[in-house]
Design an enzyme around this catalytic site. Structure first.
Site, PDB file in Angstrom:
ATOM      1  N   TYR A 294       0.759  -1.402   0.039  1.00 60.60           N
ATOM      2  CA  TYR A 294       0.026   0.061   0.069  1.00 60.60           C
ATOM      3  C   TYR A 294       0.781   1.142   0.003  1.00 60.60           C
ATOM      4  O   TYR A 294       1.734   1.158  -0.034  1.00 60.60           O
ATOM      5  CB  TYR A 294      -1.007  -0.118   0.970  1.00 60.60           C
ATOM      6  CG  TYR A 294      -0.599  -0.151   2.545  1.00 60.60           C
ATOM      7  CD1 TYR A 294       0.643  -0.061   2.892  1.00 60.60           C
ATOM      8  CD2 TYR A 294      -1.669  -0.420   3.385  1.00 60.60           C
ATOM      9  CE1 TYR A 294       0.996  -0.220   4.414  1.00 60.60           C
ATOM     10  CE2 TYR A 294      -1.545  -0.895   4.826  1.00 60.60           C
ATOM     11  CZ  TYR A 294      -0.112  -0.575   5.220  1.00 60.60           C
ATOM     12  OH  TYR A 294       0.187  -0.828   6.600  1.00 60.60           O
ATOM     13  N   GLU A 295       0.139   2.534  -0.114  1.00 59.66           N
ATOM     14  CA  GLU A 295       0.605   3.590  -0.376  1.00 59.66           C
ATOM     15  C   GLU A 295       1.717   3.833  -1.582  1.00 59.66           C
ATOM     16  O   GLU A 295       2.969   4.401  -1.577  1.00 59.66           O
ATOM     17  CB  GLU A 295       1.478   4.124   0.769  1.00 59.66           C
ATOM     18  CG  GLU A 295       0.576   4.183   2.021  1.00 59.66           C
ATOM     19  CD  GLU A 295      -0.616   5.030   1.940  1.00 59.66           C
ATOM     20  OE1 GLU A 295      -0.635   6.107   0.853  1.00 59.66           O
ATOM     21  OE2 GLU A 295      -1.513   4.894   2.505  1.00 59.66           O
ATOM     22  N   GLY A 296       1.377   3.191  -2.605  1.00 57.54           N
ATOM     23  CA  GLY A 296       2.117   2.863  -3.697  1.00 57.54           C
ATOM     24  C   GLY A 296       3.297   1.789  -3.614  1.00 57.54           C
ATOM     25  O   GLY A 296       4.010   1.521  -2.828  1.00 57.54           O
TER      26      GLY A 296
END
Length: 557
Positions: free
Chosen positions: A424-426
């Site tokens: 997550y978060e890229g």
């Protein structure tokens, strides 16, 4: 087992890498004197060990639940979060104008490491609020700041990030959530978002959602996305038109409610635009870049916790003989190798991630070069530190042997919880693409080249000098490479760069006059084992994409 926050290691990084004493000479961080820093480090350790740690195992077993649209967190979470708010822990780095303490981000990084180490699933709730504060400060208008910032800063109203939709994951430009204008300047939001961390819960009376959506006639792709603030509870006290429609069943972080959020199932959820229309990605990336560094701290925290657990077990578990004597497994060379690797990687990840926060602190007091450097370091910290978290947690299971594979020891939970952080978060692949696609050319290439030059001029170990030369050569090659070839080399290149920066910072720690023996040993192990592995990444970074497309994807099934 008990957990002991590594205050001495944190203080060493803040002293010898961040230069906290020098930061405190600037009026912006004048309150960050040595006594305050020590008080924050000790207080954060006491709070996280006393409030968050006891709920980690029970929270994992009980998990968050959804019934009739109401999400309930595990037993004890509500009381612990209230203690977090009352203790003022959310306020550390926020401006004084909004109720903050105006302390450096690098000091608040220590708090977040502690929270992640003791209860990662719980720490996710305050984590996203830090980014929301940054986004509102940078892009929100005065009215929104006046209405919401103080409550978010205090922690009373935690915030969320709403990007992902079923058809729009890493390709954010594919989102379809709509925003229709009202006559009073508000907007009506309608659509579905998925994977929303703490999208609904019982920890606070209000939740502030930052939501990406499209306005009528907006351009296609990311150029047509706007950002909106959509509160759970409206200013008049009524419930907004939004609901949690489901919770994901996950591998780890069970106590964290990962929500399917539906906006506008009736008349439309009321929201206020943050920043100019169609500039939502810029405002959201302010929040996301903060979140990416905080996710890096998840890797650090889990690695520290897994390392301590493995060492504790290895010191107690008696098996076999060494030099004719019955010994604990900590005395066997292969186990010692694993423990040394865990400690060296953990210390390297901490140094790299804190350094990125420290560069942001320098940028805050006007050092533009350090601002650019923080941008270069962010994808390294997010990707490498979270990979380290997974690797160290996996080694921790191995150290425990069969006992690591069963839930009784707790080693397995660290691995389950850590595995989300590279996603997550890229994803970490996106971080690598960002490094080679954007950050290599940042400030005309000076941001990256200046970092490597500073390392090259400062390091003493010949192995780090040689790696800095290889990184420089590989960067030049990737700058000239075509699209697929550049993308193929991105991930190994990011690893090379991260190891170089971490090795440099570990050397600085080891050369300090007050460096303990384990720091010196960790630095030497890092340079003897981890750095040579990074040289092999150079070959992978330069192999190009042809081998990746030598056969059709179906042939790989």
């Amino acid at each position: 087992m008990s957990y002991s926050t590594p205050i001495a290691d944190q203080k060493a990084v803040l002293t010898h890498i961040i230069g906290m004493a020098q930061l405190a000479t600037h009026e912006r961080f004048a309150s960050a004197d040595d006594d305050t820093v020590d008080a924050v480090l000790e207080g954060a350790a006491q709070f996280s060990e006393g409030e968050f740690l006891p709920l980690n195992r029970s929270g994992d077993e009980q998990g968050a639940t959804l019934k009739d649209g109401v999400v309930r967190t595990p037993d004890g979470f509500k009381e612990a979060y209230q203690a977090f708010v009352e203790g003022g822990w959310m306020t550390l780095s926020a401006p004084e104008k909004w109720g903050g303490q105006a302390l450096p981000l690098s000091l608040s990084a220590a708090l977040m490491e502690d929270l992640n180490a003791t209860n990662l699933a719980f720490a996710l709730c305050p984590m996203l609020s830090f980014g929301a504060i940054e986004s509102l400060l940078a892009h929100g208008d005065d009215a929104l700041r006046e209405r919401y910032l103080e409550k978010i800063v205090s922690g009373e109203w935690p915030a969320t990030m709403n990007l992902t939709e079923p058809q729009a994951g890493s390709d954010v430009g594919a989102l379809t959530t709509k925003a229709e204008p009202n006559d009073d300047g508000t907007w009506r939001i309608s659509g579905q978002k998925i994977y929303i961390t703490y999208g609904e819960h019982d920890l606070a009376e209000n939740i502030i959602h930052l939501v990406l959506a499209r306005t009528p006639g907006a351009p296609d792709g990311t150029r047509g996305i706007s950002l909106f603030l959509v509160p759970k509870i409206l200013p008049d006290g009524s419930r907004n038109d939004l609901v949690c429609a489901g919770l994901e069943e996950k591998l780890g972080i069970h106590a964290s409610p990962t929500c399917v959020m539906r906006f506008g199932e009736k008349d439309g959820a009321i929201g206020w635009m943050i920043g100019p229309e169609n500039s939502g990605m810029r405002a959201m990336f302010t929040m996301m870049n903060n979140a990416r560094l905080n996710v890096a701290l998840q890797g650090v925290g889990i690695a520290e916790r897994a390392t301590q657990r493995a060492v504790h077990y290895a010191l107690e578990r008696k098996q076999g003989f060494r030099e004719g004597q019955s010994v604990t497994i900590s005395e066997h060379a292969d186990v010692r190798r694993m423990l040394m690797r865990m400690r060296a990687l953990t210390m390297g990840a901490r140094a790299l991630t804190y350094y990125a926060f420290g560069c942001l602190d320098r940028a805050e007091i006007g050092d533009e070069t350090m601002g650019y450097r923080a941008e270069v370091l962010t994808p390294m910290a997010k990707a490498w530190a979270t990979d380290v978290g997974c690797e160290v947690a996996s080694i921790g299971v191995q150290v425990h042997g069969g006992m690591g594979y069963v839930e009784e020891t707790g080693a397995a939970q660290h691995l389950r919880d850590a595995r989300i952080a590279p996603i997550y978060e890229g994803t970490n692949g996106i971080q690598a693409a960002d490094l080679v696609g954007r950050k290599l050319g940042l400030d005309g290439g000076l941001a990256f080249d200046g970092l490597v030059a500073d390392i090259r001029a400062d390091v003493r170990d010949e192995r780090l000098i040689a790696l800095s030369d290889l990184v420089e050569e590989t960067a030049s090659m990737l700058r000239e490479a075509g699209g697929d070839h550049k993308a193929a080399g991105a991930y190994p290149f990011l690893n090379m760069c991260s190891v170089l920066v971490a090795g440099w910072l570990l050397e600085k720690l080891a050369l300090a006059m007050d460096a303990p023996a384990r720091t010196k040993a960790a630095s030497e192990f890092f340079n003897s084992v981890i750095v040579p592995e990074a040289f092999a990444q150079g070959a992978a970074a330069g192999m190009g994409a042809d081998i990746l497309y030598a056969v059709e994807a179906e042939a790989l099934a």
